[in-house]
Design an enzyme around this catalytic site. Structure first.
Site, mmCIF file in Angstrom:
data_model
loop_
_atom_site.group_PDB
_atom_site.id
_atom_site.type_symbol
_atom_site.label_atom_id
_atom_site.label_comp_id
_atom_site.label_asym_id
_atom_site.label_seq_id
_atom_site.Cartn_x
_atom_site.Cartn_y
_atom_site.Cartn_z
ATOM 1 N N ARG A 179 2.781 0.475 15.666
ATOM 2 C CA ARG A 179 1.428 0.041 15.275
ATOM 3 C C ARG A 179 0.574 -0.193 16.525
ATOM 4 O O ARG A 179 1.081 -0.244 17.641
ATOM 5 C CB ARG A 179 1.505 -1.215 14.428
ATOM 6 C CG ARG A 179 2.209 -0.934 13.116
ATOM 7 C CD ARG A 179 2.011 -2.022 12.114
ATOM 8 N NE ARG A 179 2.617 -1.610 10.858
ATOM 9 C CZ ARG A 179 2.370 -2.164 9.693
ATOM 10 N NH1 ARG A 179 1.519 -3.151 9.603
ATOM 11 N NH2 ARG A 179 2.969 -1.727 8.599
ATOM 12 N N ARG A 221 10.307 1.616 -2.139
ATOM 13 C CA ARG A 221 11.245 2.072 -1.102
ATOM 14 C C ARG A 221 11.977 0.868 -0.518
ATOM 15 O O ARG A 221 11.499 -0.255 -0.583
ATOM 16 C CB ARG A 221 10.477 2.727 0.064
ATOM 17 C CG ARG A 221 9.772 3.991 -0.237
ATOM 18 C CD ARG A 221 9.177 4.558 1.051
ATOM 19 N NE ARG A 221 8.103 3.738 1.567
ATOM 20 C CZ ARG A 221 6.844 3.822 1.180
ATOM 21 N NH1 ARG A 221 6.496 4.700 0.248
ATOM 22 N NH2 ARG A 221 5.917 3.048 1.707
ATOM 23 N N ARG A 256 10.073 -6.362 -3.532
ATOM 24 C CA ARG A 256 9.105 -5.673 -2.667
ATOM 25 C C ARG A 256 7.741 -5.734 -3.340
ATOM 26 O O ARG A 256 7.597 -5.344 -4.508
ATOM 27 C CB ARG A 256 9.491 -4.210 -2.416
ATOM 28 C CG ARG A 256 8.474 -3.566 -1.468
ATOM 29 C CD ARG A 256 8.897 -2.239 -0.902
ATOM 30 N NE ARG A 256 7.975 -1.864 0.166
ATOM 31 C CZ ARG A 256 8.257 -1.027 1.139
ATOM 32 N NH1 ARG A 256 9.433 -0.463 1.206
ATOM 33 N NH2 ARG A 256 7.363 -0.740 2.060
ATOM 34 N N ASN A 311 -0.097 -6.696 3.322
ATOM 35 C CA ASN A 311 -1.030 -7.568 4.061
ATOM 36 C C ASN A 311 -2.291 -6.799 4.487
ATOM 37 O O ASN A 311 -3.398 -7.320 4.406
ATOM 38 C CB ASN A 311 -0.370 -8.127 5.326
ATOM 39 C CG ASN A 311 0.805 -9.024 5.023
ATOM 40 O OD1 ASN A 311 0.971 -9.459 3.893
ATOM 41 N ND2 ASN A 311 1.617 -9.298 6.029
ATOM 42 N N GLY A 312 -2.084 -5.568 4.960
ATOM 43 C CA GLY A 312 -3.212 -4.749 5.433
ATOM 44 C C GLY A 312 -4.177 -4.444 4.298
ATOM 45 O O GLY A 312 -5.403 -4.567 4.446
ATOM 46 N N ARG A 313 -3.622 -4.065 3.135
ATOM 47 C CA ARG A 313 -4.485 -3.741 1.989
ATOM 48 C C ARG A 313 -5.217 -4.982 1.479
ATOM 49 O O ARG A 313 -6.366 -4.920 1.067
ATOM 50 C CB ARG A 313 -3.655 -3.097 0.865
ATOM 51 C CG ARG A 313 -3.511 -1.589 1.050
ATOM 52 C CD ARG A 313 -2.376 -1.027 0.253
ATOM 53 N NE ARG A 313 -1.095 -1.355 0.872
ATOM 54 C CZ ARG A 313 0.083 -1.167 0.286
ATOM 55 N NH1 ARG A 313 0.135 -0.667 -0.935
ATOM 56 N NH2 ARG A 313 1.188 -1.466 0.925
ATOM 57 N N ASN A 345 7.785 -0.841 13.312
ATOM 58 C CA ASN A 345 6.471 -1.495 13.450
ATOM 59 C C ASN A 345 5.948 -1.518 14.894
ATOM 60 O O ASN A 345 4.765 -1.765 15.126
ATOM 61 C CB ASN A 345 6.500 -2.927 12.896
ATOM 62 C CG ASN A 345 6.504 -2.985 11.381
ATOM 63 O OD1 ASN A 345 6.960 -3.968 10.795
ATOM 64 N ND2 ASN A 345 6.004 -1.954 10.730
ATOM 65 N N SER A 369 12.933 1.089 2.870
ATOM 66 C CA SER A 369 12.381 1.087 4.235
ATOM 67 C C SER A 369 13.301 0.492 5.301
ATOM 68 O O SER A 369 12.872 -0.323 6.130
ATOM 69 C CB SER A 369 11.028 0.361 4.260
ATOM 70 O OG SER A 369 10.106 1.038 3.458
ATOM 71 N N ASP A 399 5.110 -6.726 1.695
ATOM 72 C CA ASP A 399 4.239 -5.582 1.948
ATOM 73 C C ASP A 399 2.849 -5.807 1.344
ATOM 74 O O ASP A 399 2.722 -6.457 0.310
ATOM 75 C CB ASP A 399 4.889 -4.326 1.336
ATOM 76 C CG ASP A 399 4.361 -3.052 1.963
ATOM 77 O OD1 ASP A 399 3.538 -3.136 2.905
ATOM 78 O OD2 ASP A 399 4.753 -1.971 1.501
HETATM 79 C C1 FPP Z 1 3.663 -5.259 5.849
HETATM 80 O O1 FPP Z 1 2.331 -5.157 5.394
HETATM 81 C C2 FPP Z 1 3.818 -6.494 6.588
HETATM 82 C C3 FPP Z 1 4.189 -6.584 7.893
HETATM 83 C C4 FPP Z 1 4.520 -5.407 8.706
HETATM 84 C C5 FPP Z 1 4.255 -7.885 8.585
HETATM 85 C C6 FPP Z 1 4.763 -9.029 7.778
HETATM 86 C C7 FPP Z 1 4.421 -10.283 8.465
HETATM 87 C C8 FPP Z 1 4.012 -11.433 7.871
HETATM 88 C C9 FPP Z 1 3.953 -11.619 6.426
HETATM 89 C C10 FPP Z 1 3.546 -12.608 8.634
HETATM 90 C C11 FPP Z 1 4.361 -13.056 9.772
HETATM 91 C C12 FPP Z 1 5.709 -13.552 9.441
HETATM 92 C C13 FPP Z 1 6.178 -14.740 9.883
HETATM 93 C C14 FPP Z 1 7.625 -15.003 9.820
HETATM 94 C C15 FPP Z 1 5.294 -15.788 10.419
HETATM 95 P P1 FPP Z 1 1.397 -4.006 5.941
HETATM 96 O O2 FPP Z 1 0.698 -4.506 7.141
HETATM 97 O O3 FPP Z 1 2.197 -2.767 6.160
HETATM 98 O O4 FPP Z 1 0.412 -3.844 4.739
HETATM 99 P P2 FPP Z 1 -0.267 -2.492 4.240
HETATM 100 O O5 FPP Z 1 0.836 -1.570 3.803
HETATM 101 O O6 FPP Z 1 -1.121 -2.941 3.099
HETATM 102 O O7 FPP Z 1 -1.066 -1.952 5.394
#
Ligand code: FPP
Length: 254
Positions: A85, A206, A200, A36-38, A82, A208, A34
């Site tokens: 999104r 959570r 996590r 990546n977006g932030r 997801n 999730s 979790d």
């Molecule tokens: C949650 O972070 C992450 C995801 C929904 C996607 C996870 C995918 C990857 C790490 C890359 C692809 C995987 C492979 C197997 C190549 P979020 O986007 O919800 O982050 P945020 O809560 O900060 O917005």
């Protein structure tokens, strides 16, 4: 037909030092990747750049797991939720997965890493499904398994398993198998031991809808670190934290 699972073991009676030491070994690590977006926002980048950085973090973590003697790494890459999104983000994530599969093939084979997908793979495009099956076939028999949860939801997995279980339970019960073992073998994770530790990242506390059945006796490690920043020091901290836990598993030993 359900595939035979490893089951959940026998009810333990003792609490010997050996059994406790055995319980401190991580055979299966699962991660909710979790943040990546932030991470992307923090670096003034588009969300997809965060997911790309997340895929690189997964690549590193997979190798650390292998070096640490862990046999299974399961990652939550795309949940059943997801799909809600934006179209662009979903398409970008699917492209990233397809790229990962193609780019990593040689490396996985060379390093004895088996690739396996759990979840509603029929929701994915026929092209991606074919790529997944091909990589699963080519990497079969590796001594380490990367399990990627795709279009995965724990409740969905349990509901699907219940259908198979209904068809098989009576016959297998008569052969002396326990109901829990039969049910485990009807899940997508059939044959994979339950996770010992679930990590996590990004400060959320959570589960999730991740590995709901399999997490019954898992230990948890939560960290504020965002997934793309999950480095070796943080990995070592998670492992060290696990090694200090005394896992009684409700009185039953693993
Ligand atoms: C949650 O972070 C992450 C995801 C929904 C996607 C996870 C995918 C990857 C790490 C890359 C692809 C995987 C492979 C197997 C190549 P979020 O986007 O919800 O982050 P945020 O809560 O900060 O917005």
């Amino acid at each position: 037909m359900c595939k035979r699972g490893t089951g959940n073991g026998e009810w333990g009676t003792g609490n010997s030092e050996d059994a406790l030491a055995e319980n401190r070994k991580i055979e299966h690590l699962a991660v909710i990747m979790d943040g990546n977006g932030r991470w992307a926002k923090k670096h003034h980048l588009p969300r997809l750049a965060g997911h790309r950085a997340g895929a690189e973090s997964l690549d590193r973590t997979m190798h650390w797991c292998k070096e640490a003697g862990i046999s299974y790494l399961t990652v939550y890459a795309f949940s059943t939720e997801n799909w809600k999104r934006s179209k662009g983000e979903v398409a970008g994530l699917m492209k990233l997965l397809s790229h990962f599969i193609k780019a990593k093939e040689k490396e996985l084979i060379k390093n004895g890493i088996a690739f396996r997908v759990i979840g509603r793979r029929e929701d994915l495009s026929p092209k991606l499904q074919k790529e997944i099956v091909a990589l699963e076939e080519k990497t079969k028999g590796g001594d380490f398994t990367l399990v990627v949860a795709l279009s995965y939801g724990g409740r969905d997995e349990i509901v699907r398993a219940a259908g198979v279980f209904n068809a098989e339970a009576q016959r297998r019960r008569e052969r002396g198998e326990s109901l829990e073992d039969i049910f485990s073998s009807c899940l997508d994770t059939a044959g994979i031991p339950d996770p010992d530790l679930i990590v996590r990242t990004s400060g959320e506390l959570r589960i999730s809808n991740f590995l709901l059945w399999q997490a019954a006796y898992a230990e948890f490690y939560f960290t504020d670190v965002l997934w793309p920043d999950f480095d070796k020091a943080e990995f070592d901290k998670a492992i060290a934290s696990f090694s200090k836990r005394e896992r009684r598993m409700g009185g039953r030993l693993k």
